[in-house]
Design an enzyme around this catalytic site. Structure first.
Site, PDB file in Angstrom:
ATOM      1  CD  GLU B  60       1.556  -4.741   0.140  1.00 28.88           C
ATOM      2  OE1 GLU B  60       2.707  -5.048   0.521  1.00 28.88           O
ATOM      3  OE2 GLU B  60       0.585  -5.508   0.270  1.00 28.88           O
ATOM      4  CG  HIS B 129      -6.017  -6.701   8.448  1.00 26.34           C
ATOM      5  ND1 HIS B 129      -4.924  -6.874   9.268  1.00 26.34           N
ATOM      6  CD2 HIS B 129      -5.849  -7.563   7.409  1.00 26.34           C
ATOM      7  CE1 HIS B 129      -4.143  -7.812   8.755  1.00 26.34           C
ATOM      8  NE2 HIS B 129      -4.681  -8.242   7.630  1.00 26.34           N
TER       9      HIS B 129
END
Ligand SMILES: Cc1ncc(C[n+]2csc(CCOP(=O)(O)OP(=O)(O)O)c2C)c(N)n1
Ligand SMILES: [Mg+2]
Lengths: 371, 325
Positions: B60, B129
């Protein structure tokens, strides 16, 4: 020759640990083709960076410059040599030790000094300071304060070139400490995987703040990391601008012609502390080490001697250029001192493009929340 | 008007913008050949090819930074975060570089990227998450952030975000991807910074954003039917820039207000909204402002408890009755 590794499938290829010392790089084709004026320009840039930074150090000690001041003194030939090879579609980005690269791409001493003084006439209007110089019109994308944070951005500049079908390369500079950041290692994988024309230049000055290379990297041959990403690399010295040019030219040409990334490690040295605040830099290295480098490898002296020896410059001419640069640096300090700081209204400009450019988007909703 | 899913609406926006502007490209993990982890980009790779749909390694920081660097030279990357939670490993790139490069260069550059992906709890995937970082994004001047609550807004806001010349985060929601709304076939844009009154009312204002706006709308209907309270629901759509006028107009009409969001309460988006309302409409308030946020703890895994932890109709109604009293 500099240490080099051509693509090889054999893991047993032996590589010399250190770049060789005594080749006359000035006679390499890329340097032989330089005109007298071009050679003098190289000297002038190197000496200009030196004098500019010496002047900025004085300003810092006088309390005129705030924050950090990371001096490039000792490393001048690296940025000078590489920038001298830049073509129209080549771009450059670096970390916080950014004055040398800025002057080499042609930024003026005035705008750079004024930026450090925090003045409105600075290249970033006083919003960036010493670590954050920018000149996109000269393909110079900063000046970045977070260690290795600029490395994926450099990959992005090169990605854009490839996307647009332009022939060029991006040069992304980083330090020997920055190689241990995850973002850099992620980026090495990405650029090799995607064949992005970026040249990473590790300016290995042996230290990251007070930590020597030995104490920060398990593998001291930093360029070898490229092997893990199936990427080419070379190592060379950074005190001789002609050596830097010779080796960097190969990397940049390969990036442009073959759309391939390259990892270049340049062995160099900084004379001053990590930043001016690092007054104890003789505690983690010896005075002798510093003096030895200055005596044998000072980039200003090295190029001066070379140009005098080959008849490009006389001693008197070299002195005259040196004096001109001192005067220019002095004038930039005066310019900075006399410049105004930005008005308070500038605090909330340059935050959003849409607001600055008075688009319809500016009228929709509140962009700033002051109370 | 055709009924389409939130997922399909986003895909249409991406598809149309890829066709409109050759500099628009989509990058992220599994976005191309796999058709997207949540199938938002399904079919786009087949249609537009490798140049426009780019599968990335699980890096990322690298691909966010690469997108930012590319945008400086005019590329307009749309970066998909498989979950917005994963943007946390790229925070330096997003919260230093995307937000501050323009400023620190004194306005010499801009960063026209979009960062999009789901940002919600409620799916039993645990705390790592389930982040809703719109408040964190909004805390960084230079960044913009929108939270579409329905398919119409998702498409219109996505197109606006891609065309915007500043970095924009689009916070999606996995629980909305399969829900359907009416979306016109003609092209349209939903501008950033313009809130939407989902339902008019006279007794109480609920200000909300994202999926919570839809839950609030449902709660408003129940409140009207079962408690005879007329509720106005303001859907912010855009967090920064923020449509303060629409909020204040509603507060001046109903004089009672509550705020509903999935953010954690401490320094959540609604903390800012609450401050703004007391500052600008103090005399219009007949009751203290109350908030329904996620219950202040990391997200619970177990479904029953997480469903209680994030705002639900029951908790909203309970709070509304208190404010309307
Ligand atoms: C992410 C991050 N961690 C730490 C720092 C503080 N810091 C600034 S420079 C530096 C040393 C970096 O050394 P190196 O990469 O070798 O570059 P050099 O200073 O030698 O040019 C450190 C630790 C920072 N700016 N960013
Ligand atoms: Mg170093």
């Amino acid at each position: 020759m500099a240490t080099t590794k051509k693509k090889s499938t054999s893991k047993t290829t032996s590589v010399a640990k250190k770049p060789a010392k005594s080749t006359n790089f000035a006679t390499a084709p890329i340097n032989k083709s330089l005109s007298k004026e071009e050679k003098i320009a190289l000297y002038s840039t190197i000496v200009g960076i030196r004098r500019f930074e010496e002047r900025s150090l004085r300003a810092y000690n006088q309390g005129k410059i705030g924050g950090f001041l990371h001096l490039y003194i000792g490393q001048e030939a690296v940025a000078t040599g590489i920038v001298s090879l830049m073509e129209e579609n080549d771009h450059i980005i670096t970390a916080y030790r950014d004055h040398g690269h800025a002057l080499a791409v042609g930024m003026s001493m005035n705008e750079c000094m004024a930026e450090m003084y925090g003045k409105h006439t600075g290249c970033s209007k006083g919003k960036g300071g010493s670590m954050h110089f920018f000149a996109p019109d000269k393909n110079y994308w900063g000046g970045h304060g977070i260690v290795a944070g600029q490395t994926p951005l450099g990959a992005g500049l090169a990605f854009a070139l490839k996307y647009k079908g332009l022939k060029g390369c991006a040069l992304a500079f980083l330090g020997d400490g920055a190689v241990n950041q995850g973002s850099f290692m992620e980026t090495l994988n990405l650029v090799s995987l995607w064949n992005i024309p970026v040249v990473f230049v590790i300016e290995n000055n042996g230290y990251s703040m007070g930590t020597s290379l030995k104490r920060s990297s398990a593998e001291e041959n930093l360029a070898h990391r490229a092997d893990g990403f199936d990427m080419e690399w070379e190592v060379c010295n950074g005190h001789d601008v002609f050596e830097v040019r010779e080796v960097a030219n190969r990397a940049m040409t390969r990036a442009r012609e073959e759309m391939k990334p390259f990892l270049l490690e340049i062995r160099t040295y900084r004379y001053r502390g990590h930043s001016v605040a690092d007054a104890n830099h003789e505690k983690y290295r010896t005075k002798e080490e510093i003096e030895e480098y200055k005596r044998t490898k000072d980039p200003v002296n090295v190029i001066k001697q070379q140009l005098i020896a080959d008849g490009t410059l006389t001693d008197a001419e070299a002195k005259r250029i040196d004096q001109e640069k001192k005067d220019e640096a002095e004038a930039s300090a005066k310019f900075a001192d006399e410049s105004p700081v930005a008005p308070r209204s500038e605090i909330q400009t340059d935050v959003y493009w849409e607001v600055d450019n008075d688009t319809e988007g500016k009228l929709k909703g509140t962009h700033f929340f002051n109370d | 008007m055709p009924l389409i899913t939130y997922r399909e609406a986003i895909k249409q926006a991406l598809d149309e913008e890829i066709q409109r502007d050759e500099n628009v490209c989509i990058m992220g993990e599994e976005v191309a050949q796999y058709n997207g982890a949540y199938k938002v980009t399904e079919g786009l790779w087949e249609k537009h090819g490798d140049k426009r749909l780019i599968d990335t390694p699980i890096s990322e920081a690298a691909f966010s930074g690469l997108a930012i660097g590319a945008s400086m030279l005019g590329i307009r990357p749309v970066v998909e975060m498989m979950f917005m939670s994963f943007s946390y490993v790229a925070i330096d790139q997003l919260f230093n570089n995307a937000s501050f490069c323009r400023y620190m260069s004194g306005g010499l550059m801009n960063v026209p990227i979009v960062v999009r992906g789901p940002a919600n709890g409620g799916t039993s995937v645990g705390a790592t998450h389930s982040h809703t970082p719109e408040n964190m994004v909004a805390n960084h001047p230079g960044l913009k952030v929108v939270c579409p609550s329905n398919a119409y807004d998702a498409k219109g806001l996505m197109k606006a975000a891609i065309r915007d010349n500043d970095p924009v985060f689009v916070m999606e929601n996995t629980l909305l991807y399969g829900e359907k709304w009416e979306v016109p076939e003609e092209e349209y844009i939903v501008e950033l910074g313009v809130a939407n009154v989902l339902k008019e009312g006279t007794d109480l204002t609920i200000v909300s954003h994202g999926r919570c706006a839809m839950i609030s709308l449902q709660a408003a209907k129940t409140l009207e039917e079962e408690h005879d309270i007329s509720v106005e629901v303001v859907d912010l759509r855009s967090i920064r820039p923020l449509d303060e006028e629409t909020i204040l107009k509603s507060v001046r009409k109903t004089h009672r207000v509550m705020l509903v969001e999935e953010n954690k309460p401490f320094c959540g988006v609604d903390a800012q909204i609450s401050h703004m309302i007391q500052l600008k409409a103090f005399d219009d308030l007949d009751a203290p402002i109350h908030r329904v946020s996620a219950i202040d703890a990391p997200n619970f895994y177990s479904k029953e408890l997480e469903d209680w932890q994030i705002p639900n109709e029951e908790r909203i109604i309970e709070c509304a009755l208190k404010v309307a009293e």
